[in-house]
Design a protein around this motif. Sequence first.
Motif, mmCIF file in Angstrom:
data_model
loop_
_atom_site.group_PDB
_atom_site.id
_atom_site.type_symbol
_atom_site.label_atom_id
_atom_site.label_comp_id
_atom_site.label_asym_id
_atom_site.label_seq_id
_atom_site.Cartn_x
_atom_site.Cartn_y
_atom_site.Cartn_z
ATOM 1 N N LEU A 172 -3.477 5.740 1.398
ATOM 2 C CA LEU A 172 -3.839 6.719 2.423
ATOM 3 C C LEU A 172 -3.159 8.020 2.036
ATOM 4 O O LEU A 172 -1.933 8.134 2.078
ATOM 5 C CB LEU A 172 -3.380 6.270 3.811
ATOM 6 N N SER A 173 -3.959 9.007 1.612
ATOM 7 C CA SER A 173 -3.412 10.294 1.187
ATOM 8 C C SER A 173 -3.505 11.292 2.328
ATOM 9 O O SER A 173 -4.583 11.523 2.882
ATOM 10 C CB SER A 173 -4.185 10.815 -0.027
ATOM 11 N N CYS A 174 -2.364 11.886 2.682
ATOM 12 C CA CYS A 174 -2.296 12.831 3.795
ATOM 13 C C CYS A 174 -2.151 14.255 3.266
ATOM 14 O O CYS A 174 -1.311 14.520 2.396
ATOM 15 C CB CYS A 174 -1.114 12.494 4.700
ATOM 16 N N GLY A 175 -2.958 15.155 3.782
ATOM 17 C CA GLY A 175 -2.902 16.553 3.359
ATOM 18 C C GLY A 175 -3.341 17.466 4.471
ATOM 19 O O GLY A 175 -3.442 17.059 5.634
ATOM 20 N N PRO A 212 0.828 -1.210 0.000
ATOM 21 C CA PRO A 212 0.000 0.000 0.000
ATOM 22 C C PRO A 212 0.860 1.256 0.000
ATOM 23 O O PRO A 212 2.040 1.221 0.355
ATOM 24 C CB PRO A 212 -0.799 -0.125 1.305
ATOM 25 N N ILE A 213 0.245 2.372 -0.387
ATOM 26 C CA ILE A 213 0.969 3.642 -0.479
ATOM 27 C C ILE A 213 0.458 4.626 0.562
ATOM 28 O O ILE A 213 -0.749 4.784 0.749
ATOM 29 C CB ILE A 213 0.835 4.240 -1.896
ATOM 30 N N LEU A 214 1.392 5.262 1.254
ATOM 31 C CA LEU A 214 1.103 6.433 2.078
ATOM 32 C C LEU A 214 1.548 7.631 1.243
ATOM 33 O O LEU A 214 2.742 7.825 1.011
ATOM 34 C CB LEU A 214 1.872 6.373 3.401
ATOM 35 N N ALA A 215 0.587 8.405 0.753
ATOM 36 C CA ALA A 215 0.886 9.545 -0.116
ATOM 37 C C ALA A 215 0.897 10.824 0.711
ATOM 38 O O ALA A 215 -0.143 11.233 1.238
ATOM 39 C CB ALA A 215 -0.142 9.642 -1.230
ATOM 40 N N ASP A 216 2.081 11.436 0.832
ATOM 41 C CA ASP A 216 2.187 12.736 1.496
ATOM 42 C C ASP A 216 1.971 13.798 0.419
ATOM 43 O O ASP A 216 2.860 14.094 -0.369
ATOM 44 C CB ASP A 216 3.572 12.882 2.148
ATOM 45 N N GLU A 217 0.749 14.355 0.408
ATOM 46 C CA GLU A 217 0.371 15.320 -0.626
ATOM 47 C C GLU A 217 0.016 16.667 -0.019
ATOM 48 O O GLU A 217 -0.869 17.380 -0.498
ATOM 49 C CB GLU A 217 -0.787 14.738 -1.453
ATOM 50 N N ILE A 218 0.746 17.052 1.035
ATOM 51 C CA ILE A 218 0.495 18.330 1.700
ATOM 52 C C ILE A 218 0.737 19.502 0.749
ATOM 53 O O ILE A 218 0.134 20.564 0.890
ATOM 54 C CB ILE A 218 1.355 18.468 2.986
ATOM 55 N N TYR A 219 1.606 19.316 -0.260
ATOM 56 C CA TYR A 219 1.852 20.376 -1.243
ATOM 57 C C TYR A 219 1.011 20.169 -2.509
ATOM 58 O O TYR A 219 1.295 20.768 -3.540
ATOM 59 C CB TYR A 219 3.339 20.438 -1.599
ATOM 60 N N GLY A 220 -0.002 19.335 -2.426
ATOM 61 C CA GLY A 220 -0.864 19.081 -3.573
ATOM 62 C C GLY A 220 -1.413 20.372 -4.165
ATOM 63 O O GLY A 220 -1.830 21.278 -3.438
ATOM 64 N N ARG A 225 -2.935 23.763 12.463
ATOM 65 C CA ARG A 225 -2.927 22.324 12.721
ATOM 66 C C ARG A 225 -4.200 21.633 12.260
ATOM 67 O O ARG A 225 -4.923 21.024 13.045
ATOM 68 C CB ARG A 225 -2.689 22.032 14.219
ATOM 69 N N MET A 226 -4.477 21.754 10.980
ATOM 70 C CA MET A 226 -5.623 21.056 10.410
ATOM 71 C C MET A 226 -5.148 20.191 9.249
ATOM 72 O O MET A 226 -4.670 20.702 8.233
ATOM 73 C CB MET A 226 -6.685 22.055 9.929
ATOM 74 N N GLY A 227 -5.272 18.880 9.438
ATOM 75 C CA GLY A 227 -4.875 17.952 8.392
ATOM 76 C C GLY A 227 -5.951 16.909 8.187
ATOM 77 O O GLY A 227 -7.010 16.929 8.835
ATOM 78 N N TRP A 228 -5.680 15.983 7.253
ATOM 79 C CA TRP A 228 -6.643 14.915 6.996
ATOM 80 C C TRP A 228 -5.980 13.727 6.324
ATOM 81 O O TRP A 228 -4.921 13.842 5.712
ATOM 82 C CB TRP A 228 -7.804 15.405 6.136
ATOM 83 N N ILE A 229 -6.637 12.588 6.499
ATOM 84 C CA ILE A 229 -6.293 11.375 5.757
ATOM 85 C C ILE A 229 -7.470 11.060 4.840
ATOM 86 O O ILE A 229 -8.626 11.024 5.289
ATOM 87 C CB ILE A 229 -6.049 10.180 6.699
ATOM 88 N N LEU A 230 -7.180 10.849 3.561
ATOM 89 C CA LEU A 230 -8.200 10.414 2.603
ATOM 90 C C LEU A 230 -7.952 8.936 2.305
ATOM 91 O O LEU A 230 -6.853 8.559 1.880
ATOM 92 C CB LEU A 230 -8.109 11.231 1.313
ATOM 93 N N ILE A 231 -8.953 8.118 2.538
ATOM 94 C CA ILE A 231 -8.819 6.665 2.363
ATOM 95 C C ILE A 231 -9.315 6.284 0.973
ATOM 96 O O ILE A 231 -10.504 6.424 0.666
ATOM 97 C CB ILE A 231 -9.618 5.906 3.439
ATOM 98 N N HIS A 232 -8.406 5.818 0.131
ATOM 99 C CA HIS A 232 -8.749 5.377 -1.224
ATOM 100 C C HIS A 232 -8.557 3.860 -1.297
ATOM 101 O O HIS A 232 -7.429 3.374 -1.217
ATOM 102 C CB HIS A 232 -7.865 6.069 -2.263
ATOM 103 N N ASP A 233 -9.656 3.138 -1.446
ATOM 104 C CA ASP A 233 -9.577 1.674 -1.338
ATOM 105 C C ASP A 233 -10.653 1.028 -2.202
ATOM 106 O O ASP A 233 -11.564 0.365 -1.719
ATOM 107 C CB ASP A 233 -9.759 1.275 0.138
#
Length: 455
Positions: free
Chosen positions: A273-276, A243-251, A288-296
Amino acid sequence: MDSYLIQVNGHGDHAPMLDVHLKSTGNTISAGKVKGRKPRWAVRASEMSKKTFNPVRAIVDSMKVEPNPKKAMISLSLGDPTVFGNLPTNDEVTRAVKEVLDSGQCNGYAPSVGYQSCREAVAAYYNCPEAPLKAQDVILTSGCSQAIELALAVLANPGQNILVPRPGFSLYKTLALSMGIEVKLYNLLPEKAWEIDLEHLESLVDEKTACLIVNNPSNPCGSVFSKSHLQEILAVASRQCVPILADEIYGDMVFADCKYEPIATLSTNVPILSCGGLAKRWLVPGWRMGWILIHDRRDIFGNEIRDGLLRLSQRILGPCTIVQGALERILHRTPPEFYHNTLSILKSNADLCYAALSAIPGLQPVRPAGAMYLMVEIEMEHFPEFENDVEFTERLISEQSVFCLPATCFEYPNFFRVVITVPEEMILEACSRIQEFCEMHYQGAEGAQDLECDK
């Protein structure tokens, strides 16, 4: 002396009874010895704390160097776009928070995964036919850093390993090692605009590999992967069932001549799991506001990963409720020109910096395509008096009062990272000082050879 018998209904390892004698002395009662235990102080730091190590802090804190008192300090080291005040957030963003604060409706606890309405807002914002999202696919977190921490914690056990880019954001290693997770570093290729060395990446996978971290756009490189390269990365993950942990904070923080592709929009079977978060694109890292987007889409994570994220989120009971309450308005009210203006400033600074540093003998900058950074190679053979990038950047501080981060912080020696969020005049002044510094210390092939012989 009064004797008190305290009954403890213990099981397993608990003693069933403790005999405690209390001595009555006036108005105070002091406890005597507890049978079977010799009291002593033995307070020690936990193993987790001992394993927690931030390479940036360790390297920077050890740089015992004073800037040149004759020159004002220019710091190009910190990835905080708010430092110099030239990149404020949009008025609509601050107005959204003020409205929530004045309403008094978000002062209590929220669900640990975030308010349902806020999860719906994030899902709606990022939903697309290629990567559909619903509210239950969103976990709100205390910044993107916590999103990464939760994603790692739910995917990997102690003794497993994760695949991390080199050069790469140091937090991945800091978090993993504290959890007893091994880090395997895969190479990025500067000569290919920091694309992943796919052959090297795949060679690192074994039966203990828990996930692959993909950071795009990149910190520290400022690179942006093409659609075709992302598809190649997904092919590796698919073959190896990782699986991939995608750090896309600079998306979406990419320059006009480039296109950002969220990796989940290209995946047909690899769970991601995309993190932004709000920190970079909306220029409010302290909120301090982030999120995990679950793509499955193939239900590979199933309920287990979702349930695991829910349980892990309960450790700190969710992110700031005031910012949560403002989230829908922030996402939908922020005008497009705000994003365009920010990117225009960053691109202008990147072009200025790249052009100026490219003209300096001994330096080889790699042109960025997004985010807030660029990386610069130091041709160390032309600076033989310096042992490495750390010593080079130390002397740059002491002589020119310019602070760039040595890329040893990112596991990539003999480079340094420049932050391009500073005001234009500061970029130009810093580059001028870097040029003066390099001209002072640069040695041609013969000069460098002579210096080596003298040693």
